[in-house]
Design a protein around this motif. Structure first.
Motif, PDB file in Angstrom:
ATOM      1  N   UNK A 108       3.989   6.190  -1.474  1.00  0.00           N
ATOM      2  CA  UNK A 108       2.248   6.793  -0.847  1.00  0.00           C
ATOM      3  C   UNK A 108       2.840   6.416   0.687  1.00  0.00           C
ATOM      4  N   UNK A 109       1.602   7.538   1.325  1.00  0.00           N
ATOM      5  CA  UNK A 109       1.853   7.567   3.082  1.00  0.00           C
ATOM      6  C   UNK A 109       1.789   5.783   3.272  1.00  0.00           C
ATOM      7  N   UNK A 110       2.292   5.235   4.553  1.00  0.00           N
ATOM      8  CA  UNK A 110       3.030   3.574   4.229  1.00  0.00           C
ATOM      9  C   UNK A 110       1.016   3.346   4.972  1.00  0.00           C
ATOM     10  N   UNK A 111       0.104   3.868   5.139  1.00  0.00           N
ATOM     11  CA  UNK A 111      -1.402   3.296   5.513  1.00  0.00           C
ATOM     12  C   UNK A 111      -1.997   3.040   4.257  1.00  0.00           C
ATOM     13  N   UNK A 112      -1.585   3.582   3.217  1.00  0.00           N
ATOM     14  CA  UNK A 112      -2.036   3.115   1.713  1.00  0.00           C
ATOM     15  C   UNK A 112      -1.483   1.435   1.587  1.00  0.00           C
ATOM     16  N   UNK A 113      -0.610   1.382   2.269  1.00  0.00           N
ATOM     17  CA  UNK A 113      -0.358  -0.291   2.216  1.00  0.00           C
ATOM     18  C   UNK A 113      -0.646  -0.852   3.220  1.00  0.00           C
ATOM     19  N   UNK A 114      -0.279  -0.477   4.759  1.00  0.00           N
ATOM     20  CA  UNK A 114      -0.318  -0.960   5.939  1.00  0.00           C
ATOM     21  C   UNK A 114      -2.142  -1.674   6.053  1.00  0.00           C
ATOM     22  N   UNK A 115      -3.269  -0.516   5.988  1.00  0.00           N
ATOM     23  CA  UNK A 115      -4.185  -0.596   6.139  1.00  0.00           C
ATOM     24  C   UNK A 115      -4.700  -2.183   5.858  1.00  0.00           C
TER      25      UNK A 115
END
Ligand code: PLP
Length: 440
Positions: A108-115
């Motif tokens: 995914x785009x990174x924020x999907x994992x970093x949020x």
């Protein structure tokens, strides 16, 4: 096929096409008018960051929210300045605490994992489905621990996830679900719209998405309390809770995630177009797939039964054994045949070998450094309990390294003859692939 100069462009032959592909353009007179109306009013944003009528934003923001809620058939829609902010609000609204685990997707785009990290929670990666690219329910199940609080699932490329299976797991283990539908507006699963399947769903209005306002995001939910908490986090919660009489101040540290009146006015016009632009993408993908049906070893990714795809990206599955040359060689040769796309010239040909690198391979996870130098929040998990090693998600790694092809040369604005050029490039390279063997 007529008029193809057979020598592949990558071997010095003529390209299939040199003229730019048309840009994808949804900004028209309606948006200009809507913006001018806000300009004339002089109030480009109306938020106040305290408990006051204007805590909820101005007329355009509120109208966008009620129109979005109606279109998606949900009780609440909350506008923010990006989907990234929206995912952050969603995590905070769930009472997530430092050390909690949230299961996330590696593709995914990174924020999907970093949020989750923003609230001190630990992202735990599960693997994805090899055909559909969304979190694999069985892999999710295997990653659940007593610390797991939520699943953050992505409807990748515009295809809804396995809603029934994820729902069952969430219910069984009492987990919240946040659905990242940034790539899937108007996608459907059994007749219901993507974004509405979890406790909260998040959409994006950034420039690259189906519809946009430059930047922007929307959170949807049917839960009144979650909607309230999202609104607080969006707009300086800590300065509002006292006046509003909020008793539970967990995660009520707020931000300024507010969308302006200008963007909301644009987004309201864009929302009217979203069904059409998705339908056109579907038509274009179907057309391309009909032209490309003869390539053994390169097939369009299948559609999950019972779904409608929104085609943010058009994926193909590549089988090197059948085709006879490595995927990256094939993709490089197709790209050499094709032109750039208007307004996105700097990105190269809009085609990729794979998508974003599996997210656990990013330095933030490899070095476990997010806040300061001491490893917070990763240090909150038991040593060895959560792994980010290469190899933890073999399906995504194989897709990324060997078998996934993605492209965006099917967006509305592409005529039949533009699509024909895309197909011709694929077929030309496919037919001439033996000449690429010797190069390896
Ligand atoms: C684009 C995107 C985001 C982030 O959207 P922004 O509005 O740019 O913050 C999040 N998730 C996915 C899957 C996306 O494609």
């Amino acid at each position: 096929m007529k008029n193809i100069k057979k020598t592949l462009a990558i071997l010095g032959g003529d390209k299939v096409r040199t003229d730019l592909f048309p840009s994808y353009r949804t900004m028209m007179e309606e948006e200009k008018k809507a913006v001018m109306k806000v300009m004339d009013s002089g109030a480009l944003s109306r938020y106040l960051g305290c408990w006051h009528e204007d805590f909820m934003g101005g007329d355009e923001v509120r109208a966008l929210e009620s129109e979005w809620a109606k279109e998606f058939g949900v009780k609440y829609a909350i506008a923010v300045n990006s989907a990234s902010s929206g995912l952050q609000c969603a995590v905070g609204a769930l009472h997530i605490s430092p050390g909690d685990e949230i299961i996330v997707s590696p593709y995914s785009m990174c924020i999907s994992a970093t949020a989750p990290l923003l609230y001190g929670a630990i992202p735990v990666f599960a693997d994805i489905e090899k055909d559909y690219f969304c979190l694999d329910p069985e892999s999710v199940r295997a990653k659940i621990t007593p610390r797991t609080k939520a699943i953050l699932i992505v409807d990748l490329f515009g295809l809804p996830h396995n809603v029934a299976a994820i729902r069952e797991i969430a219910k069984e283990h009492n987990l919240a679900v946040i659905e990242d539908a940034a790539q899937a507006p108007m996608a459907e699963y059994e007749g219901k719209l993507a974004g509405t399947f979890g406790d909260m769903g998040v959409f994006s209005l950034n420039y690259h998405k189906h519809i946009h306002a430059g930047e922007g995001g929307i959170i949807v939910t049917d839960d009144k309390e979650l909607a309230e908490r999202v609104r607080l986090i969006r707009n300086h919660a800590e300065a509002v809770v006292e006046g509003k009489g909020v008793e539970d101040i967990t995660n009520m540290l707020g931000f300024n995630f507010r969308l302006t009146e200008l963007q909301a006015a644009i987004a309201r016009e864009q929302l009217k177009k979203v069904r059409n632009v998705v339908d056109e993408r579907i038509e274009n993908c179907k057309y391309l797939e009909s032209k490309l049906s003869g390539m053994e070893g390169i097939v369009p990714a299948p559609l999950r039964p019972g779904t409608k795809h929104a085609y943010y990206i058009h994926p193909f599955i590549y089988n090197e054994e059948v085709v006879g040359i490595p995927r990256d060689v094939f993709v490089g040769a197709v790209k050499a045949e094709l032109p750039l796309t208007g307004l996105r010239e700097k990105e190269g040909v809009l085609m990729g070998a794979g998508y974003a690198k599996p997210l656990y391979l990013m330095p933030i996870f490899q070095q476990r450094i997010a806040f300061g130098k001491s490893g917070y929040p990763f240090t909150l998990s038991e040593p060895g309990a959560v792994s980010y090693e290469k190899g933890i998600c073999p399906v995504v790694e194989d897709l990324h390294e060997n078998s996934l092809i993605t492209h965006e040369m099917m967006r509305p604005g592409m005529s039949r003859s533009d699509l024909d050029d895309v197909a011709t490039a694929f077929l030309k390279v496919y037919e001439g692939r033996d000449l690429l063997k010797e190069k390896n």
